[in-house]
Design a protein around this motif. Structure first.
Motif, mmCIF file in Angstrom:
data_model
loop_
_atom_site.group_PDB
_atom_site.id
_atom_site.type_symbol
_atom_site.label_atom_id
_atom_site.label_comp_id
_atom_site.label_asym_id
_atom_site.label_seq_id
_atom_site.Cartn_x
_atom_site.Cartn_y
_atom_site.Cartn_z
ATOM 1 N N PRO A 418 0.798 -1.234 0.000
ATOM 2 C CA PRO A 418 0.000 0.000 0.000
ATOM 3 C C PRO A 418 0.829 1.283 0.000
ATOM 4 C CG PRO A 418 -0.996 -1.604 1.464
ATOM 5 C CD PRO A 418 0.313 -2.188 1.020
ATOM 6 N N LEU A 419 1.824 1.377 0.882
ATOM 7 C CA LEU A 419 2.654 2.582 0.908
ATOM 8 C C LEU A 419 3.385 2.784 -0.417
ATOM 9 C CD1 LEU A 419 4.207 2.532 4.497
ATOM 10 C CD2 LEU A 419 2.732 4.295 3.554
ATOM 11 N N GLN A 420 3.873 1.695 -0.999
ATOM 12 C CA GLN A 420 4.606 1.805 -2.260
ATOM 13 C C GLN A 420 3.688 2.212 -3.406
ATOM 14 O OE1 GLN A 420 7.321 -1.592 -2.974
ATOM 15 N NE2 GLN A 420 6.903 -2.213 -0.863
ATOM 16 N N ILE A 421 2.466 1.685 -3.408
ATOM 17 C CA ILE A 421 1.515 2.029 -4.474
ATOM 18 C C ILE A 421 1.165 3.511 -4.424
ATOM 19 C CG2 ILE A 421 -0.938 1.799 -5.068
ATOM 20 C CD1 ILE A 421 0.756 -0.292 -6.398
ATOM 21 N N TYR A 422 0.915 4.037 -3.229
ATOM 22 C CA TYR A 422 0.590 5.463 -3.120
ATOM 23 C C TYR A 422 1.790 6.335 -3.462
ATOM 24 C CZ TYR A 422 -4.101 4.703 -1.272
ATOM 25 O OH TYR A 422 -5.422 4.363 -1.131
ATOM 26 N N HIS A 423 2.997 5.812 -3.282
ATOM 27 C CA HIS A 423 4.196 6.532 -3.726
ATOM 28 C C HIS A 423 4.164 6.753 -5.246
ATOM 29 C CE1 HIS A 423 7.059 7.504 -0.609
ATOM 30 N NE2 HIS A 423 6.894 6.324 -0.022
ATOM 31 N N HIS A 424 3.573 5.803 -5.969
ATOM 32 C CA HIS A 424 3.548 5.875 -7.432
ATOM 33 C C HIS A 424 2.702 7.035 -7.946
ATOM 34 C CE1 HIS A 424 5.682 2.314 -9.062
ATOM 35 N NE2 HIS A 424 5.422 1.782 -7.884
ATOM 36 N N HIS A 444 -9.136 1.249 4.705
ATOM 37 C CA HIS A 444 -8.436 1.120 5.982
ATOM 38 C C HIS A 444 -6.924 1.026 5.817
ATOM 39 C CE1 HIS A 444 -9.061 -2.968 4.517
ATOM 40 N NE2 HIS A 444 -8.114 -3.381 5.310
ATOM 41 N N ARG A 445 -6.445 0.912 4.566
ATOM 42 C CA ARG A 445 -4.998 0.924 4.314
ATOM 43 C C ARG A 445 -4.563 2.219 3.633
ATOM 44 N NH1 ARG A 445 -5.950 -4.736 2.924
ATOM 45 N NH2 ARG A 445 -5.182 -6.045 4.620
ATOM 46 N N TYR A 446 -5.443 3.180 3.601
ATOM 47 C CA TYR A 446 -5.092 4.501 3.064
ATOM 48 C C TYR A 446 -3.992 5.105 3.946
ATOM 49 C CZ TYR A 446 -5.823 9.456 1.850
ATOM 50 O OH TYR A 446 -5.665 10.759 1.445
ATOM 51 N N PRO A 447 -2.836 5.494 3.371
ATOM 52 C CA PRO A 447 -1.687 5.878 4.200
ATOM 53 C C PRO A 447 -1.655 7.333 4.646
ATOM 54 C CG PRO A 447 -1.040 5.843 1.911
ATOM 55 C CD PRO A 447 -2.484 5.424 1.945
ATOM 56 N N LEU A 531 -1.597 1.167 -13.660
ATOM 57 C CA LEU A 531 -0.389 1.997 -13.619
ATOM 58 C C LEU A 531 0.705 1.355 -12.794
ATOM 59 C CD1 LEU A 531 -1.988 5.539 -13.085
ATOM 60 C CD2 LEU A 531 -1.292 4.461 -15.230
ATOM 61 N N ALA A 532 0.301 0.571 -11.787
ATOM 62 C CA ALA A 532 1.259 -0.134 -10.940
ATOM 63 C C ALA A 532 0.529 -1.273 -10.257
ATOM 64 C CB ALA A 532 1.877 0.804 -9.900
ATOM 65 N N ALA A 533 1.235 -2.373 -10.038
ATOM 66 C CA ALA A 533 0.669 -3.526 -9.341
ATOM 67 C C ALA A 533 1.789 -4.222 -8.574
ATOM 68 C CB ALA A 533 0.006 -4.488 -10.319
#
Length: 580
Positions: A418-424, A444-447, A531-533
């Motif tokens: 989750p943290l890495q995906i939002y970094h994208h 609930h995993r929104y950083p 865009l990312a997975a």
């Protein structure tokens, strides 16, 4: 000359008595700090080594730690984001009707986040990690003080064992840089215990008072033994005055902060106690667990060290009085807190954070005491069993540390997506200004909004079946922090306004695809492009042993993974004009 020789002969002749369990000098030496190990205050560990070791590990935690609880995001990161940038999500606890959360706790972190936001500008993610590094620094300072205090009181060996566990145990690694009041209480418990062992009783009680009021009011049970014995041992008037003035000052500051931000006369500390204790509380609405929850959780975070910590009381009689009463006083909150929290219906992992460092101390003391089980005070020679027990100490400690390190790696690699995906998100500004990011069951995993770039105008929830109350953006029109929006309630009942009705308005979408039989939005390739997975550990389908501990190659082979995805709506082609 003859007199000097006679004195030397008498000293030599008397030397065997120093090893006799009945010798007065031996008894006195064991009662003194560091007695029995030859590691007194002069030979104690200096500040530099533990500070360096803990600092490196806490920096690693700050840069790689997960967000383990959505309360950390919505009750602390989001309000802090609002104080800095005037945008962020608000929970019902921050509605001025309820006012359960202290703004003073946020202000302390804003003292770091504010200057960081000026330095880094639009790079809000760097502000996020600046606050985490600040938390890691506080953890490093308090834990270093504890290690130094233990080395001066009980010798280098016990202090080194504790240092190793503080550095590598999964529980301390994760709790040390979490933006939570329970972590703040852990810092205060650690420092208060260190000051108690250093016989600075007034300071120990002052830190305890600040930890209870600034951190978590319910943690008063954890501070109780050290506080009571500090009042007994120290100059009562001075110790009491220290705690009283600290409490009064912090309560006054908290009241002023609450009045300023909530816009009315209210007191968050009292409101929280009233909601959970006097009013019967509604915490059961957020889930309940059985009595064994914390024991299972403790084992997950400390493995066999947790079991050893629970055995500390049974070891004290064999420890030749070196741990009683002071270390027993320091460690006793482990039992008090576990008993109290296990009786509560609503349980969460973070509720154990205040005693995490004490678990390390108790476990290390048990390992250090292994040879005492075979000690024969009537014999000057060590038995074979005592020698074996001494050899087992580093082996058992090494096994515990390896298992802890393996657990940490499993968590970071399994649930770090989750943290890495939002970094994208920061690499996809071509989505255009005014983009809308939608999140469904993964809310609930929104950083936190610190990971949302400026080109995204808003984050919206979409209905994936959750029927509890979700956070809403702070409403500046209604008054921001002073607002009491009608859509908030303390019954965890969903509001009709919390979901975005038109999913077609979503530009970007975050979802977790666990490859279950039910359809995933991301599988509709006509509507969404990935865009990312990134792989995300499927807890339900992965075997408990394999998912809990990271073993290279085996971990990837034996576990099942889903995909954590960042999706973008496929742009529709504009129809060509007839004149073209």
């Amino acid at each position: 000359m003859s007199l000097s020789s006679a004195r030397q002969r008498r000293a030599t002749a008397a030397s065997p008595l120093t090893d006799d369990g009945y010798a007065k000098d031996a008894k006195d030496r064991r009662r003194r700090p560091g007695g029995g190990d030859g590691d007194g205050e002069d030979g104690g560990i200096k500040w530099f080594l533990p500070f360096l070791a803990l600092g490196l590990l806490r920096h690693m935690s700050a840069s790689s730690n997960l967000i383990h609880d959505c309360d950390e995001v919505f009750n602390y990161w989001e309000p802090l984001h609002f104080l800095l940038y005037r945008s962020g999500f608000q929970t019902w606890e921050y509605s001025s009707d309820f006012a359960l959360r202290s703004y003073l706790y946020l202000i302390i972190h804003a003292l770091v986040a504010g200057p960081a936001s000026l330095i880094f500008g639009e790079h809000k993610v760097r502000v996020f990690y600046s606050v985490r590094i600040f938390l890691g620094l506080i953890s490093t300072i308090t834990e270093t003080a504890l290690v130094v205090a233990l080395s001066r009181r009980y010798g280098k060996r016990l202090a080194c064992y504790v240092l190793a566990m503080l550095c590598l145990s999964s529980g301390c690694f994760f709790a040390s840089t979490s933006f939570l009041p329970s972590s703040f209480s852990m810092y205060a418990v650690t420092l208060s215990s260190a000051l108690f062992l250093l016989e600075k009783y007034a300071a120990a009680v002052a830190v305890a008072a600040a930890g209870v009021i600034l951190g978590w009011p319910f943690s008063i049970l954890v501070f109780l033994p050290v506080t009571v014995y500090s009042l007994i041992r120290g100059p009562f008037g001075r110790v009491f005055l220290s705690g009283f003035l600290t409490s009064l000052s912090v309560l006054a500051l908290s009241f002023i902060a609450d009045y300023h931000y909530y816009g009315r006369l209210t007191f968050s500390v009292f409101n929280l106690l009233k909601y959970n204790v006097l009013g019967g509380g509604e915490s059961h609405l957020y889930g309940t667990e059985g009595p064994s929850f914390y024991f299972r959780n403790g084992f997950n975070n400390f493995n066999f060290a947790f079991i050893l910590a629970l055995l500390f009381l049974g070891v004290v009689p064999f420890a030749r009085k070196k741990y009683a009463p002071d270390l027993l006083i320091v460690v006793s909150p482990v039992y008090i807190w576990l008993a109290f929290m296990s009786l509560q219906a609503h349980k969460e992992e973070r509720f154990l954070y205040p005693i995490y460092t004490l678990i390390c101390v108790a476990a290390a003391a048990v390992i250090d005491s292994f040879p005492d089980f075979f000690y024969d005070k009537y014999s000057s020679d060590q038995s074979i069993f005592e020698k074996i027990a001494k050899g087992l100490r580093p082996l058992i400690l090494g096994c515990i540390l390896c298992a802890s390190h393996s657990r940490t790696f499993s968590m970071l690699n399994g649930y770090g997506a989750p943290l890495q995906i939002y970094h994208h998100l920061e690499y996809h500004e071509d989505s255009g200004p005014g983009s809308v990011l939608c999140v469904g069951s993964e809310w609930h995993r929104y950083p936190s909004s610190f990971f949302i770039p400026s080109y995204i105008s808003e984050v919206r929830w979409i209905d994936d079946g959750f029927r509890g109350l979700l956070p809403f953006p702070f409403n500046e029109t209604l008054g921001g922090t002073t607002a009491a929006p009608s859509y908030f309630n303390n019954k965890n009942k969903a509001s009709e306004e919390q979901y975005l009705k038109d999913i077609g308005a979503c530009t970007l979408l975050v979802e977790l695809d666990l490859r279950r039989p039910y359809p995933s939005r991301g599988n509709d390739l006509k509507t969404w492009e990935a865009l990312a997975a990134l792989p995300f550990l499927d807890r339900e389908l992965s075997p408990a042993l394999h998912r809990s501990f990271f073993v290279p190659y085996k971990w990837q082979q034996n576990n099942v993974f889903g995909l954590y995805k960042l999706l973008r709506r496929v742009p529709t082609d504009k129809p060509q004009s007839r004149d073209a």
